[in-house]
Design a protein around this motif. Structure first.
Motif, short mmCIF file in Angstrom:
data_model
loop_
_atom_site.label_atom_id
_atom_site.label_comp_id
_atom_site.label_asym_id
_atom_site.label_seq_id
_atom_site.Cartn_x
_atom_site.Cartn_y
_atom_site.Cartn_z
N ASN B 66 0.85 -1.20 0.00
CA ASN B 66 0.00 0.00 0.00
C ASN B 66 0.88 1.24 0.00
N SER B 67 0.24 2.40 0.01
CA SER B 67 0.99 3.64 -0.22
C SER B 67 1.97 3.96 0.91
N THR B 68 1.80 3.36 2.10
CA THR B 68 2.76 3.63 3.17
C THR B 68 4.12 3.01 2.85
N HIS B 69 4.14 2.08 1.90
CA HIS B 69 5.41 1.44 1.57
C HIS B 69 6.25 2.24 0.58
#
Lengths: 434, 301
Positions: B66-69
């Motif tokens: 997801n975008s936190t990665h």
């Protein structure tokens, strides 16, 4: 969100810091002022700038002899010779025109060495008619000197009835402001829209795009770029407006000081019996007329229509930029963008400005693609509030819709290399899933 | 570290990835190999969340990607690019802030890296004033400045001269020592054997091979040996222990390539040879990744 701000910041600063931006900010208004000054000067001095045209008059009817008035542009000379001989003389002479008036005063002929200018024909025609009419009046027993003395130069003083009472309805100023507003929006949509497109193409051909969209979403990048460039445009306009208001402010105090001086000189002029419309007079009139136009409202709507018109068009520009590999390939996609703009501008300055409340003007100022330009023309003439709100809402809605479509094309386009984009291709891209 | 599971990516008219699954162990240097058009870039783009797969999932440290990665991945694309008109110092800071670093932190680390790669004097230069190799260094810094857990390098050595390629190689190894997992995408095999622990081989949108370099090479051993011996005459031997594949006669020695028969040991073969000639050296021929690659790719065609 934070990342969009970063992108906006970069796009904005990288452009505002450029020398060309600073040059544009100061040079463009000077260029405009300079251009109008030259046009004004030429208009003012046009008589001195043109050659004096010599007209040889052969009057068989004898009614017109010595009746023509010499003007700064025209000098009349008379000949008593029969027309055939005069014609030979004319051909040998340096005279520019030969005016032949037959005995019956029908079929007057103007012969010339070169093609006659329209204003020359008009001037001579007016004089001929005036002289003929004066003769008729005299023949009818009317004293033309009395008639001339009574003849007044009348002017329509236009006042608009509003809730606040009567206001100066200075249509000519509304005309000017509408035209300038529409022209600025028209130009800036092109200039800044193309800047967005160039930016997209630059990122694509530089291949930096892949690095960036591994950090942010394509939509964020597109929006950041558009808003950044839009802010550059707004900054430029605000600087121009401030510059112009400052200049106008100085001019205003100058003219109002002058007004006082002029009152004294006017008495002398009247004493001499000379009619004089001094340019100073008109300058002061502009300042008073400017007061009658709600400046804040006009500038506010201008900025709104510029911003959203720009957002609408530049998202299309961004999608086009994403679809091509170089600027030369943009041709086929540019036409559908530029056509509505050019079309609206031409229609607006020719029709809408003359009848700002016509159905055509209404529809053009409601449709999102045409409203930024058409509405700017109408604003100074006064637009009903509901029409303005409808137009604004539709423009914002149109911008959101177009941006969504453009973003779907953009996100595929920026990663496509070496593929010749066609309209069919763009539709395919639009329908791709993530 | 990274688990790619049954990824399918369909483009108009062709399938870029067809049911591809890959496991990338934590702390490894992983080679993603394949001929041009095999689907390497498509897979990398999915891992970078530039595009999304049609089917299948990617897990990053057991979490669904997801975008936190995004801030934990560094990506050096094959096609390099930087803003031409922007100072490179500012540019590196901008790119690292997009990855989530604060301005101060970005500045500090950029200075550190510029010194480390000895390019601190270029801070205020524009990209268009730099040579291609210099640009690559800047690009490399931009890839790793945010200390990503996963570094994805697409053809990292293309465009580098041997000296700079070595510098970059050492930096990569150092990052790996510090715990970063590295994915190498390349079709140049020689660099792979040297650096990679594990590889996956993609061909025509499918994964056709995956495993550690050692295991793969061992599994392709065919009991082939190359022996050098001193003799002016070619050997003419028919034994139950091996068959001769190739003989090369050279000025001072001869080379013979043999393949052991089923069940035979190398000592059996040596026994035969020693009784006939003087053996100078013996080496097992283990196929290189390159050979395996070519064999695999050709075998499919």
């Amino acid at each position: 969100m934070n990342k969009i701000l970063l992108i906006i910041q970069r796009e904005y600063l990288s452009r505002v810091k450029k020398k060309s931006f600073i040059v544009m900010t100061f040079v463009v208004p000077l260029l405009f002022i300079g251009m109008y000054a030259i046009i004004g000067y030429m208009f003012y001095k046009k008589d001195e700038l043109t050659d004096i045209q010599k007209v040889l008059v052969i009057d068989d009817s004898k009614d017109f002899i010595n009746k023509f008035k010499n003007t700064p542009a025209l000098e009349f000379r008379y000949s008593q010779q029969p027309s055939e001989a005069a014609r030979g003389e004319f051909e040998r002479s340096t005279d520019d025109y030969l005016l032949l008036i037959p005995k019956d005063k029908k079929n007057l002929q103007l012969l010339s060495q070169k093609k006659p200018g329209i204003s020359v024909i008009g001037d001579i025609e007016t004089q001929v008619n005036e002289i003929a009419r004066t003769r008729q009046l005299v023949a009818a027993g009317i004293d033309t000197s009395v008639l001339n003395a009574k003849q007044a130069q009348l002017r329509l003083n236009t006042r608009q009835i509003t809730e606040k009472g009567e206001e100066d309805a200075s249509s000519w100023l509304a005309y000017g402001i509408g035209f300038v507003g529409a022209f600025l929006i028209y130009m800036s949509l092109f200039i800044y829209g193309v800047q967005v497109m160039r930016g997209v193409i630059e990122e694509k051909t530089n291949r930096i795009i892949e690095v960036i969209i591994s950090s942010v979403k394509p939509f964020q990048l597109m929006l950041g770029k558009i808003v950044g460039v839009g802010l550059v445009g707004l900054t430029q306009f605000l600087l121009w407006i401030v510059l112009c208001l400052t200049i106008a402010g100085f001019a205003g105090t100058y003219f109002s000081k002058d007004l006082h001086l002029k009152d004294q000189s006017k008495e002398q002029i009247i004493a001499k019996g000379i009619q004089n419309d001094s340019p100073v007079d008109e300058g002061a009139a502009i300042i008073t007329a400017l007061d009658s136009i709600p400046l804040g409202y006009t500038i506010g709507t201008f900025l709104f229509y510029f911003l959203f018109g720009f957002l609408l068009y530049s998202s299309i520009f961004a999608a086009v930029g994403s679809a091509v590999d170089s600027e030369t390939e943009t041709q086929q996609f540019m036409l559908p963008i530029t056509m509505p703009l050019i079309f609206t501008f031409i229609i607006s300055i020719n029709f809408v400005i003359n009848s700002p409340d016509s159905p055509l003007a209404f529809w053009l100022s409601i449709i999102p693609f045409t409203s930024p330009i058409a509405m700017m023309i109408r604003i100074p003439f006064g637009v009903p509030v509901w029409e303005l709100i409808l137009s604004m809402v539709l423009l914002v809605g149109g911008f959101l819709l177009i941006t969504l479509i453009a973003a779907r094309i953009y996100r595929v386009g920026i990663l496509m290399y070496g593929k010749k984009a066609s309209y069919r291709e763009l539709i395919k891209w639009f329908s791709y899933k993530e | 570290m990274l688990s790619v599971q049954n990824i399918v990516k369909q483009y108009e008219g062709h399938r870029a990835l067809d049911d591809v699954s890959i496991e990338i162990p934590k702390g490894s240097i992983f080679g993603l190999l394949g001929p041009n058009g095999a689907g390497k870039t498509s897979l990398i783009r999915i891992i970078n969340q530039i595009t999304a797969p049609d089917e299948g999932h990617v897990y990053f440290n057991q979490e669904k990607l997801n975008s936190t990665h995004i801030g934990k991945i560094g990506y050096l694309p094959e096609e390099r690019g930087l803003y031409k008109k922007m100072d490179i110092g500012e540019q590196v800071i901008y790119l690292s802030r997009l990855k989530g670093l604060s301005r101060d932190e970005a500045l500090k680390r950029a200075k550190y890296w510029f010194e480390k790669l000895e390019i601190q004097t270029w801070w205020n230069k524009k990209v268009e004033d730099l040579s291609k190799g210099m640009q690559q260094k800047v690009q490399f810094i931009a890839t790793v400045i945010h200390q990503p857990d996963l570094v994805i390098l697409d053809e990292p050595f293309s465009g580098f001269d041997p000296v700079n390629a070595d510098i970059i190689k050492n930096e990569i190894l150092e990052l790996n020592d510090k715990g970063a997992t590295i994915i190498f995408s390349t079709h140049r095999m020689e660099s792979v054997e040297e650096l990679c622990d594990s590889i996956a081989l993609l061909n025509k949108s499918k994964k056709i091979l995956e495993g550690s370099v050692k295991d793969i090479r061992n599994s392709y051993r065919n009991n082939i040996y190359k022996i050098c011996y001193s003799s002016q005459e070619p050997l003419q031997l028919i034994t139950p222990a091996f068959v001769i594949i190739k003989q090369v006669l050279k000025d001072d020695h001869n080379e013979i390539t043999i393949q052991l028969e089923e069940g035979a040991k190398i000592n059996d073969a040596l026994g035969y040879l020693i009784s006939h000639t003087e053996v100078q050296s013996l080496n097992e021929v283990i196929p290189t990744i390159h050979e395996i690659f070519v064999e695999k790719v050709k075998g499919i065609e």
